[in-house]
Enzyme design. Structure first.
Site, PDB file in Angstrom:
ATOM      1  N   ASP A  17      39.857  23.811  44.008  1.00 45.03           N
ATOM      2  CA  ASP A  17      40.533  22.962  43.011  1.00 45.03           C
ATOM      3  C   ASP A  17      39.550  22.568  41.915  1.00 45.03           C
ATOM      4  O   ASP A  17      39.917  22.447  40.744  1.00 45.03           O
ATOM      5  CB  ASP A  17      41.096  21.704  43.699  1.00 45.03           C
ATOM      6  CG  ASP A  17      42.305  21.122  42.990  1.00 45.03           C
ATOM      7  OD1 ASP A  17      42.620  21.575  41.881  1.00 45.03           O
ATOM      8  OD2 ASP A  17      42.938  20.204  43.547  1.00 45.03           O
ATOM      9  N   CYS A 241      44.253  20.843  37.555  1.00 43.91           N
ATOM     10  CA  CYS A 241      45.154  21.984  37.672  1.00 43.91           C
ATOM     11  C   CYS A 241      45.410  22.524  36.272  1.00 43.91           C
ATOM     12  O   CYS A 241      45.855  21.786  35.396  1.00 43.91           O
ATOM     13  CB  CYS A 241      46.463  21.565  38.331  1.00 43.91           C
ATOM     14  SG  CYS A 241      47.646  22.920  38.369  1.00 43.91           S
TER      15      CYS A 241
HETATM   16  P1  HMG Z   1      54.189  36.398  38.677  1.00 45.87           P
HETATM   17  O1  HMG Z   1      53.791  36.985  37.368  1.00 45.87           O
HETATM   18  O2  HMG Z   1      55.508  35.711  38.768  1.00 45.87           O
HETATM   19  O3  HMG Z   1      54.089  37.500  39.827  1.00 45.87           O
HETATM   20  O4  HMG Z   1      53.029  35.398  39.122  1.00 45.87           O
HETATM   21  P2  HMG Z   1      54.962  38.771  40.122  1.00 45.87           P
HETATM   22  O5  HMG Z   1      55.260  38.732  41.590  1.00 45.87           O
HETATM   23  O6  HMG Z   1      56.111  38.875  39.143  1.00 45.87           O
HETATM   24  O7  HMG Z   1      53.954  39.990  39.822  1.00 45.87           O
HETATM   25  C1  HMG Z   1      53.456  40.276  38.530  1.00 45.87           C
HETATM   26  C2  HMG Z   1      52.143  41.035  38.659  1.00 45.87           C
HETATM   27  O8  HMG Z   1      51.161  40.173  39.242  1.00 45.87           O
HETATM   28  C3  HMG Z   1      52.211  42.272  39.559  1.00 45.87           C
HETATM   29  O9  HMG Z   1      51.267  43.215  39.039  1.00 45.87           O
HETATM   30  C4  HMG Z   1      51.704  41.772  40.869  1.00 45.87           C
HETATM   31  O10 HMG Z   1      51.138  42.775  41.695  1.00 45.87           O
HETATM   32  C5  HMG Z   1      50.643  40.784  40.434  1.00 45.87           C
HETATM   33  P3  HMG Z   1      51.761  44.516  38.212  1.00 45.87           P
HETATM   34  O11 HMG Z   1      52.710  45.210  39.133  1.00 45.87           O
HETATM   35  O12 HMG Z   1      52.432  43.935  36.989  1.00 45.87           O
HETATM   36  O13 HMG Z   1      50.459  45.210  37.928  1.00 45.87           O
HETATM   37  N1  HMG Z   1      50.451  39.709  41.438  1.00 45.87           N
HETATM   38  C6  HMG Z   1      49.262  39.379  41.982  1.00 45.87           C
HETATM   39  N2  HMG Z   1      48.014  39.846  41.802  1.00 45.87           N
HETATM   40  C7  HMG Z   1      47.035  39.287  42.547  1.00 45.87           C
HETATM   41  N3  HMG Z   1      47.249  38.281  43.442  1.00 45.87           N
HETATM   42  C8  HMG Z   1      48.486  37.793  43.636  1.00 45.87           C
HETATM   43  C9  HMG Z   1      49.552  38.359  42.881  1.00 45.87           C
HETATM   44  N4  HMG Z   1      50.874  38.080  42.846  1.00 45.87           N
HETATM   45  C10 HMG Z   1      51.409  38.920  41.961  1.00 45.87           C
HETATM   46  N5  HMG Z   1      48.686  36.808  44.527  1.00 45.87           N
HETATM   47  C11 HMG Z   1      51.778  34.022  40.622  1.00 45.87           C
HETATM   48  C12 HMG Z   1      53.152  34.573  40.266  1.00 45.87           C
HETATM   49  C13 HMG Z   1      51.976  32.938  41.676  1.00 45.87           C
HETATM   50  C14 HMG Z   1      50.925  35.135  41.177  1.00 45.87           C
HETATM   51  C15 HMG Z   1      51.133  33.433  39.334  1.00 45.87           C
HETATM   52  O14 HMG Z   1      52.015  32.538  38.725  1.00 45.87           O
HETATM   53  C16 HMG Z   1      49.818  32.751  39.575  1.00 45.87           C
HETATM   54  O15 HMG Z   1      48.845  33.370  39.959  1.00 45.87           O
HETATM   55  N6  HMG Z   1      49.719  31.406  39.313  1.00 45.87           N
HETATM   56  C17 HMG Z   1      48.496  30.659  39.426  1.00 45.87           C
HETATM   57  C18 HMG Z   1      48.814  29.344  40.050  1.00 45.87           C
HETATM   58  C19 HMG Z   1      47.575  28.536  40.342  1.00 45.87           C
HETATM   59  O16 HMG Z   1      46.585  29.040  40.827  1.00 45.87           O
HETATM   60  N7  HMG Z   1      47.649  27.198  40.068  1.00 45.87           N
HETATM   61  C20 HMG Z   1      46.599  26.303  40.407  1.00 45.87           C
HETATM   62  C21 HMG Z   1      46.570  26.005  41.886  1.00 45.87           C
HETATM   63  S1  HMG Z   1      47.820  24.836  42.421  1.00 45.87           S
HETATM   64  C22 HMG Z   1      47.042  23.307  42.286  1.00 45.87           C
HETATM   65  O17 HMG Z   1      45.967  23.220  41.742  1.00 45.87           O
HETATM   66  C23 HMG Z   1      47.699  22.101  42.902  1.00 45.87           C
HETATM   67  C24 HMG Z   1      47.011  21.639  44.199  1.00 45.87           C
HETATM   68  O18 HMG Z   1      45.637  21.370  43.995  1.00 45.87           O
HETATM   69  C25 HMG Z   1      47.704  20.374  44.728  1.00 45.87           C
HETATM   70  C26 HMG Z   1      47.853  19.265  43.677  1.00 45.87           C
HETATM   71  O19 HMG Z   1      46.847  18.883  43.034  1.00 45.87           O
HETATM   72  O20 HMG Z   1      48.981  18.798  43.534  1.00 45.87           O
HETATM   73  C27 HMG Z   1      47.137  22.717  45.296  1.00 45.87           C
HETATM   74 MG    MG Z   2      44.831  19.533  43.177  1.00 46.85          MG
END
Ligand code: HMG
Ligand code: MG
Length: 297
Positions: A17, A241
């Protein structure tokens, strides 16, 4: 005065994070060194990486390499975020033994964060959690925006309860209740977390505070009085985030450990050694870190 727990578990989320929201990309070797210093400080539950799309979070694109570089330690549990099956496949290849799936109580935030509605994400997680458990991994769940959403405003506690319940139904062993933008006050925490304790009694709940308004430590004290024993925090207070405008760093682990030490609550974390880990990361990032305790001699 309410009786406080005798010991708590600190879940260190700084390497995930924290680093996900830093403009500097820290090298894999330096991340591994940071994590080693965190384990030396006594942290036993460390979220080290994310298997999200590397294009969205380039800071953590080296997850697989990093996990391979970590020294396995019998008393330390490393974990990583996984948003979907593709993420789980990458996680399995890395050899990590604990993952965390993450969704939100707010539809708008969830769409911006993981490009899925809340129910849609639960449906995506179902086979992911089932497969992870089958492979012998353990699984944590997160619910973000449990108090205030940067897009939708106040969040109803019933919504948080339903999402957390859905995660437990999938088979996660613990759900972390996130104040993603650090806007909650102790009163909000008493209302929502008190409700969750009743509705989800028998389940493990963690709390995950960001410190945007300086409320995180007050919220921790509120939770300690309510009997919570699992707290997420990040060394030095790094973090945020990228999909939550205005969200600043997590509760700093030093600030948490200082409070716990002063209250006589065991965490197993050495503040002295933790400072060394945070100073190391401050040097890598080339900036002072937000932790108040870290700024003291
Ligand atoms: P998307 O574009 O909707 O994914 O992303 P998709 O399923 O439509 O696929 C599109 C392309 O992405 C495809 O590739 C997939 O293979 C690839 P292509 O066929 O076009 O070449 N793909 C991936 N590649 C690598 N790893 C993967 C993956 N999934 C699909 N896992 C996705 C959806 C969730 C992947 C995207 O929106 C994303 O990566 N988001 C990032 C979110 C994030 O990291 N946010 C921060 C963390 S959450 C947080 O901080 C909160 C927390 O701390 C708690 C709090 O504070 O409240 C936990
Ligand atoms: Mg967080």
């Amino acid at each position: 005065m309410a009786s406080l727990p005798k010991s708590v578990r600190v879940v260190e989320v700084g390497p995930r994070d924290g680093l996900q929201n830093e403009s500097t990309i820290v090298s894999t070797v330096k991340k591994a060194e940071f994590i080693k210093l965190l384990t030396a400080a006594g942290l036993q539950d460390i979220e080290v990486a994310s298997f999200v799309h590397p294009k969205w979070v380039p800071q953590l694109a080296d997850a697989q390499d990093l996990i391979r570089q970590l020294e396995p330690q019998s008393n330390v549990r490393y974990s990583a975020l996984v948003p979907n099956m593709k993420g789980l496949e990458r996680a399995l290849e890395s050899g990590i033994r604990r993952i965390a799936v993450f969704t939100a109580a707010s539809e708008t935030f969830n769409r911006k964060n993981i490009n899925m509605g809340v129910q849609e994400s639960i449906d995506v997680f179902r086979p992911v959690v089932a497969r992870a458990l089958k492979e012998g991994l353990s699984v944590r769940g997160y619910v973000s925006t449990c108090f205030v959403c940067p897009y939708e405003g106040s969040i109803a506690r019933e919504k948080v309860g339903s999402v957390a319940e859905a995660l437990f139904d999938l088979g996660v062993d613990e759900v972390s209740i996130g104040d993603t933008i650090g806007a909650a006050t102790p009163q909000d925490v008493e209302i929502t977390c008190g409700y969750l304790q009743e509705r989800l009694s028998g389940h493990k709940l963690a709390v995950h505070f960001h410190d945007t308004y300086g409320m995180a430590i007050a919220n921790v004290y509120q939770c300690l009085q309510m009997g919570f024993t699992i707290f997420d925090s990040s060394a030095g207070g790094i973090g945020g985030c990228p999909y939550a405008p205005g969200a600043s760093g997590n509760l700093a682990t030093e600030d948490l450990v200082y409070l716990l030490d002063r209250l006589g609550i065991k965490s197993g974390v050495s503040l002295k050694l933790l400072r060394q880990a945070s100073h190391f990361m401050a040097h890598e990032l080339g900036r002072d870190l937000p932790s108040r305790v870290l700024k003291t001699a």
